[in-house]
Design a protein around this motif. Structure first.
Motif, PDB file in Angstrom:
ATOM      1  N   PHE A 172      40.066   5.587   5.393  1.00  0.00           N
ATOM      2  CA  PHE A 172      40.912   5.260   6.553  1.00  0.00           C
ATOM      3  C   PHE A 172      41.971   4.239   6.104  1.00  0.00           C
ATOM      4  CE2 PHE A 172      37.007   7.059   8.263  1.00  0.00           C
ATOM      5  CZ  PHE A 172      37.504   7.986   9.153  1.00  0.00           C
TER       6      PHE A 172
ATOM      7  N   GLN B 202      39.969  -0.939   5.329  1.00  0.00           N
ATOM      8  CA  GLN B 202      38.636  -0.383   5.626  1.00  0.00           C
ATOM      9  C   GLN B 202      38.052   0.250   4.349  1.00  0.00           C
ATOM     10  OE1 GLN B 202      40.374   1.981   8.908  1.00  0.00           O
ATOM     11  NE2 GLN B 202      38.695   1.283  10.184  1.00  0.00           N
TER      12      GLN B 202
ATOM     13  N   ARG C 160      25.361   5.912  17.793  1.00  0.00           N
ATOM     14  CA  ARG C 160      26.418   6.909  17.584  1.00  0.00           C
ATOM     15  C   ARG C 160      26.977   6.586  16.200  1.00  0.00           C
ATOM     16  NH1 ARG C 160      32.027   6.269  16.180  1.00  0.00           N
ATOM     17  NH2 ARG C 160      33.205   8.007  16.997  1.00  0.00           N
TER      18      ARG C 160
ATOM     19  N   TYR D  10      36.449  -0.876  14.366  1.00  0.00           N
ATOM     20  CA  TYR D  10      35.919   0.082  13.387  1.00  0.00           C
ATOM     21  C   TYR D  10      36.166  -0.423  11.965  1.00  0.00           C
ATOM     22  CZ  TYR D  10      34.665   3.386  17.014  1.00  0.00           C
ATOM     23  OH  TYR D  10      34.071   3.993  18.104  1.00  0.00           O
TER      24      TYR D  10
ATOM     25  N   HIS E 166      38.111   7.735  23.110  1.00  0.00           N
ATOM     26  CA  HIS E 166      39.126   6.726  22.784  1.00  0.00           C
ATOM     27  C   HIS E 166      40.065   7.200  21.677  1.00  0.00           C
ATOM     28  CE1 HIS E 166      36.095   6.373  19.730  1.00  0.00           C
ATOM     29  NE2 HIS E 166      36.848   5.536  19.038  1.00  0.00           N
ATOM     30  N   ASP E 167      39.773   8.357  21.078  1.00  0.00           N
ATOM     31  CA  ASP E 167      40.642   8.885  20.016  1.00  0.00           C
ATOM     32  C   ASP E 167      41.506  10.048  20.493  1.00  0.00           C
ATOM     33  OD1 ASP E 167      39.564   7.168  18.073  1.00  0.00           O
ATOM     34  OD2 ASP E 167      37.972   8.593  17.560  1.00  0.00           O
TER      35      ASP E 167
ATOM     36  N   ARG F 102      43.491   4.479  25.771  1.00  0.00           N
ATOM     37  CA  ARG F 102      42.685   3.246  25.666  1.00  0.00           C
ATOM     38  C   ARG F 102      43.111   2.201  26.688  1.00  0.00           C
ATOM     39  NH1 ARG F 102      42.300   2.691  19.004  1.00  0.00           N
ATOM     40  NH2 ARG F 102      41.042   4.581  18.728  1.00  0.00           N
TER      41      ARG F 102
ATOM     42  N   ASP G  55      29.456   6.801  13.110  1.00  0.00           N
ATOM     43  CA  ASP G  55      30.888   7.036  12.931  1.00  0.00           C
ATOM     44  C   ASP G  55      31.200   7.785  11.634  1.00  0.00           C
ATOM     45  OD1 ASP G  55      33.660   6.077  13.904  1.00  0.00           O
ATOM     46  OD2 ASP G  55      33.692   5.438  11.816  1.00  0.00           O
TER      47      ASP G  55
ATOM     48  N   ASP H 228      41.332  -1.982  12.908  1.00  0.00           N
ATOM     49  CA  ASP H 228      41.128  -0.699  13.595  1.00  0.00           C
ATOM     50  C   ASP H 228      40.274  -0.937  14.851  1.00  0.00           C
ATOM     51  OD1 ASP H 228      41.258   2.003  14.162  1.00  0.00           O
ATOM     52  OD2 ASP H 228      39.667   2.565  12.767  1.00  0.00           O
TER      53      ASP H 228
ATOM     54  N   HIS I 163      32.544   2.743   6.077  1.00  0.00           N
ATOM     55  CA  HIS I 163      33.440   1.693   5.574  1.00  0.00           C
ATOM     56  C   HIS I 163      33.162   0.412   6.339  1.00  0.00           C
ATOM     57  CE1 HIS I 163      35.237   4.082   8.832  1.00  0.00           C
ATOM     58  NE2 HIS I 163      35.529   2.903   9.353  1.00  0.00           N
TER      59      HIS I 163
ATOM     60  N   GLU J 232      28.962  11.551  14.791  1.00  0.00           N
ATOM     61  CA  GLU J 232      30.374  11.916  14.805  1.00  0.00           C
ATOM     62  C   GLU J 232      30.654  12.594  13.471  1.00  0.00           C
ATOM     63  OE1 GLU J 232      34.902  10.263  15.336  1.00  0.00           O
ATOM     64  OE2 GLU J 232      33.628   9.503  13.756  1.00  0.00           O
TER      65      GLU J 232
ATOM     66  N   ARG K  35      46.755   6.450  19.641  1.00  0.00           N
ATOM     67  CA  ARG K  35      45.567   6.592  20.476  1.00  0.00           C
ATOM     68  C   ARG K  35      45.581   5.586  21.627  1.00  0.00           C
ATOM     69  NH1 ARG K  35      41.439   6.078  15.547  1.00  0.00           N
ATOM     70  NH2 ARG K  35      42.883   4.338  15.208  1.00  0.00           N
TER      71      ARG K  35
ATOM     72  N   PHE L  43      44.613   7.708   7.611  1.00  0.00           N
ATOM     73  CA  PHE L  43      45.594   6.936   8.369  1.00  0.00           C
ATOM     74  C   PHE L  43      46.907   6.756   7.601  1.00  0.00           C
ATOM     75  CE2 PHE L  43      42.302   4.557  11.231  1.00  0.00           C
ATOM     76  CZ  PHE L  43      42.038   5.757  11.876  1.00  0.00           C
TER      77      PHE L  43
HETATM   78  C1  NOJ Z   1      36.216   7.418  14.343  1.00  0.00           C
HETATM   79  C2  NOJ Z   1      36.466   6.468  15.472  1.00  0.00           C
HETATM   80  O1  NOJ Z   1      36.191   7.127  16.693  1.00  0.00           O
HETATM   81  C3  NOJ Z   1      37.905   6.029  15.348  1.00  0.00           C
HETATM   82  O2  NOJ Z   1      38.328   5.306  16.476  1.00  0.00           O
HETATM   83  C4  NOJ Z   1      38.040   5.223  14.077  1.00  0.00           C
HETATM   84  O3  NOJ Z   1      39.396   4.867  13.895  1.00  0.00           O
HETATM   85  C5  NOJ Z   1      37.568   6.026  12.863  1.00  0.00           C
HETATM   86  N1  NOJ Z   1      36.333   6.697  13.086  1.00  0.00           N
HETATM   87  C6  NOJ Z   1      37.378   5.117  11.678  1.00  0.00           C
HETATM   88  O4  NOJ Z   1      36.249   4.326  11.877  1.00  0.00           O
END
Ligand code: NOJ
Length: 544
Positions: free
Chosen positions: A180, A184, A214, A79, A343-344, A408, A216, A76, A119, A282, A404, A161
């Motif tokens: 996810f 992960q 930040r 991540y 980025h998402d 990116r 996650d 990922d 994760h 987040e 996404r 996912f």
């Molecule tokens: C949020 C992140 O911004 C994203 O890019 C990621 O795939 C998920 N969390 C899982 O970590």
């Protein structure tokens, strides 16, 4: 000079430096490649700091947030962390990180790193140990359960996912939980050793001198231990764009479980040792009443993102509803991190259309709280069009039809150079566009450019008391489609109008001077009686 010394110097903005700051998000894979492998890296960011702070023509942002650069198999794209306290060789090493941090601090730029607590990677040694046998001391660091009586997964939870949230591990005959990807696995935050190890990781970066974290996917930290099935979906309780199986459930047992708040309080306990360090959450919950609990009355996050903003259509009522109730819930003491892209998500110029990109930026900067700018939006970059054979996003590759990748694509520095100056080699994703002028070189010295517009917005926010400190009130009785926000600080007042309607309109009763406008020819205009706006116009006015 050691980075910790520099850090003391840069705290001159006070411990709550982040309240009204402009935070620039760097997606590291796509910012600047310094070693010719087609992927961005830490040294690349350092080489491009002039774009951000401390040089003529710089945007002059307050802070940068860098997406994960830790060792990872990249399922990922970082991540999926396999070591929380190191740097992936793709991105450099700890020395490169320290150099970047020192250079940021020397320019008065704060640096925030990504912390991914929910994760890790299936390749993290903790998970490798955990899966090795049922009685391994790290077995309980992850969430292992016996199969259901029919041999299937322990309950009906779906992964964000795609597919089930449970992966069967034949070697030990149990399933492990993953919110996810199956690669992960979720850490078990009920285990005190996991907490201690993760708090050590926070200390590792904070001791190095970073200015905040930040954090996650906070909404997914813990789950209902009884593993009760989720009921079918009724309302928008989670990210609307998730895979359809995931969206078909109400995630009342696997998301926003009440035990999350206690963990966030412990994050706060860790950062208490570092005055001024920002805890930015987040917390992807679209219901504000649930999200604000993660501020834990001042013992949790300093700021959370308002993710409703990235889900809004170009509609004044929709935006008002996405902002005003949250603002009321937060009250005077707490701030929000305003965000329109990342980025998402889709880039601003694509989601709203290029003709609305400036008005959207005025809205973003006009809102009380932190302003987040995602790399490339300051150029008006559109989303890229990624051919199927170059798809990278695991979410898209899993067949959800959503990718996404388009947001990116590499940063565009100079279209006169190979790969727009991002790299000397073919980048991991293609450029978004080769349209002339869609690069820093083409925009830097052009006062009519989007880059100049962002630079001016940032400068204005820095000096405008109403935009920085002012209260925020939505204005009623405006023409159809107009969003109006009054910002007041002492006897200084500013008003933001964004015209999201379809026909020319006239607004009476707000005399003042236009400070910033999407139509730049109007800046400096004095409004005495009527302010007329065309569709997609926006202005910031200093009121008389
Ligand atoms: C949020 C992140 O911004 C994203 O890019 C990621 O795939 C998920 N969390 C899982 O970590």
């Amino acid at each position: 000079m050691a980075s910790s010394d520099v850090r003391l110097v840069t705290k001159s903005g006070g411990e709550r430096w982040w309240e009204n700051a402009v935070l620039y998000q760097i997606y590291i894979r796509s910012y600047q490649d310094s070693n010719g492998d087609g992927v961005g890296d830490l040294e690349g960011i350092r080489q491009r700091l002039d774009h951000l702070k401390g040089a003529s023509g710089a945007l002059d942002v307050d802070a940068i947030w860098i997406t994960p650069f830790y060792p990872s198999p990249m399922a990922d794209f970082g991540y999926d962390v396999s070591d929380y306290c190191a740097v992936h060789p793709l991105f450099g090493d700890l020395d490169a990180f320290d150099r970047l941090l020192a250079d940021c601090h020397a320019r008065g730029l704060q640096l925030i790193v990504d912390f991914v607590p929910n994760h890790c990677s299936i390749e993290h040694p903790w998970f490798v140990e955990s899966r090795s046998s049922r009685d391994n001391p790290k077995r309980d660091w992850f969430i292992w359960r016996d199969p259901a009586p029919d041999g299937g997964p322990p309950n009906n939870w779906k992964a964000m996912f795609g597919g089930d949230s449970w992966e069967f591990d034949p070697a030990t005959g149990q399933y492990y939980y993953h919110h996810f990807l199956a690669s992960q696995p979720d850490l078990n935050w009920r285990n005190p050793d996991v907490r201690a190890a993760m708090y050590d990781a926070m200390h590792f970066w904070l001791d190095r001198g970073v200015d905040g974290l930040r954090v996650d996917a906070v909404q997914t930290l813990t789950e209902n231990e009884a593993l009760t099935d989720n009921p079918p979906a009724e309302g928008p309780t989670v990210k609307a764009k998730a895979g359809s199986e995931f969206a078909s459930q109400q995630h009342i047992n696997d998301i926003d479980w009440p035990d999350n708040i206690e963990i966030v309080r412990q994050f706060r306990d860790v950062t208490d040792d570092y005055p001024g360090a920002l805890l930015l959450g987040e917390v992807y919950l679209l219901e504000h009443e649930r999200m604000v609990r993660y501020y834990a009355s001042g013992r949790g996050f300093d700021l959370c993102f308002n993710f409703l903003l990235v889900n809004m259509p170009w509609n004044a009522d929709a935006f008002r509803n996405a902002i005003e109730p949250l603002h009321d819930l937060l009250g005077d003491e707490f701030r929000i991190a305003n965000v329109l892209s990342s980025h998402d998500e889709s880039r601003i110029a694509t989601r709203f259309g290029p003709e609305r990109a400036r008005a959207a930026a005025i809205l973003l900067f006009g809102l009380r709280g932190m302003t987040t700018v995602y790399q490339g939006d300051e150029l008006g970059l559109p989303d890229g069009v990624i051919p199927n054979d170059r798809l990278q996003d695991p979410f898209a590759l899993a067949g959800h039809g959503l990718s996404r990748d388009p947001a990116r694509t590499p940063m565009q520095w100079d279209l006169g150079q190979p790969y727009a100056g991002f790299s000397t080699a073919e980048p991991w994703l293609p450029l978004a566009t080769d349209h002339p002028g869609m690069d820093v070189a083409g925009q830097r010295d052009d006062p009519a450019s989007m880059l100049a517009f962002y630079r001016d917005l940032i400068a204005f926010k820095r000096v405008s008391e109403p935009l920085r400190e002012g209260s925020q009130r939505f204005i009623d009785d405006l023409p159809e489609g107009v969003l109006g926000i009054l910002r007041e600080a002492g006897n200084q007042r500013a008003v933001i109008f964004v015209h999201m309607g379809e026909s020319r309109c006239e607004i009476a009763g707000w005399p003042g001077r236009i400070a910033i406008a999407s139509d730049r020819n109007r800046e400096g205009e004095t409004v005495t009686g009527i302010l007329s706006l065309e569709p997609n116009d926006a202005v910031v006015m200093a009121l008389s």
